[in-house]
Design a protein around this motif. Structure first.
Motif, PDB file in Angstrom:
ATOM      1  N   LYS A  65      47.529  41.653  37.445  1.00 13.24           N
ATOM      2  CA  LYS A  65      47.701  40.227  37.745  1.00 13.24           C
ATOM      3  C   LYS A  65      46.594  39.732  38.676  1.00 13.24           C
ATOM      4  N   ILE A  66      46.222  40.542  39.652  1.00 11.64           N
ATOM      5  CA  ILE A  66      45.142  40.160  40.564  1.00 11.64           C
ATOM      6  C   ILE A  66      43.829  40.025  39.795  1.00 11.64           C
ATOM      7  N   ASP A  67      43.576  40.963  38.881  1.00  9.95           N
ATOM      8  CA  ASP A  67      42.375  40.873  38.051  1.00  9.95           C
ATOM      9  C   ASP A  67      42.391  39.603  37.206  1.00  9.95           C
ATOM     10  N   ASP A  68      43.558  39.271  36.644  1.00  5.31           N
ATOM     11  CA  ASP A  68      43.680  38.053  35.839  1.00  5.31           C
ATOM     12  C   ASP A  68      43.402  36.815  36.681  1.00  5.31           C
ATOM     13  N   VAL A  69      43.950  36.768  37.888  1.00  7.70           N
ATOM     14  CA  VAL A  69      43.737  35.624  38.778  1.00  7.70           C
ATOM     15  C   VAL A  69      42.258  35.550  39.168  1.00  7.70           C
ATOM     16  N   SER A  70      41.649  36.695  39.471  1.00 10.86           N
ATOM     17  CA  SER A  70      40.226  36.704  39.823  1.00 10.86           C
ATOM     18  C   SER A  70      39.379  36.164  38.676  1.00 10.86           C
ATOM     19  N   ASP A  71      39.715  36.566  37.453  1.00 14.33           N
ATOM     20  CA  ASP A  71      38.994  36.056  36.280  1.00 14.33           C
ATOM     21  C   ASP A  71      39.164  34.548  36.143  1.00 14.33           C
ATOM     22  N   SER A  75      36.254  31.703  36.383  1.00 15.76           N
ATOM     23  CA  SER A  75      35.996  30.747  35.295  1.00 15.76           C
ATOM     24  C   SER A  75      35.925  29.310  35.792  1.00 15.76           C
ATOM     25  N   LEU A  76      36.398  29.040  37.024  1.00 18.14           N
ATOM     26  CA  LEU A  76      36.355  27.693  37.588  1.00 18.14           C
ATOM     27  C   LEU A  76      35.012  27.355  38.227  1.00 18.14           C
ATOM     28  N   GLU A  77      34.187  28.394  38.448  1.00 12.58           N
ATOM     29  CA  GLU A  77      32.894  28.140  39.084  1.00 12.58           C
ATOM     30  C   GLU A  77      32.060  27.172  38.270  1.00 12.58           C
ATOM     31  N   ARG A  78      31.326  26.330  38.992  1.00  9.70           N
ATOM     32  CA  ARG A  78      30.420  25.369  38.378  1.00  9.70           C
ATOM     33  C   ARG A  78      29.000  25.896  38.466  1.00  9.70           C
TER      34      ARG A  78
END
Length: 83
Positions: A65-71, A75-78
């Motif tokens: 779950k932590i890996d999923d949240v990190s991903d 993905s939100l980075e601009r």
């Protein structure tokens, strides 16, 4: 580690499962007191193995779950000129 304790309803259910197992699989009957003693034996001698397995499984789930949240955060980075 503190001893594994079951409440009265859990104990009754586990004892019934043990009695059913003895009757169906071993074609033998076992009384409620011996079945409860067997339950207590397994809880004392092997409970830590099951408990630790549960902890390892929970730890693996949390890591995923932590890996999923990190991903998702990544993905939100601009895009910037620095990258």
């Amino acid at each position: 580690m503190k001893p594994i304790k079951f409440d009265r309803d859990e104990t009754k259910a586990i004892v019934a499962e043990i009695q059913d197992y003895f009757r169906l699989e071993l074609d033998q009957s076992i009384g409620a007191i011996p079945a409860e003693m067997l339950m207590q034996f397994f809880a004392e001698k092997m409970g830590a193995y099951f408990y630790n397995r549960g902890l390892h499984d929970a730890q693996a789930l949390v890591r995923k779950k932590i890996d999923d949240v990190s991903d998702e955060i990544f993905s939100l980075e601009r895009p910037t000129k620095a990258r």
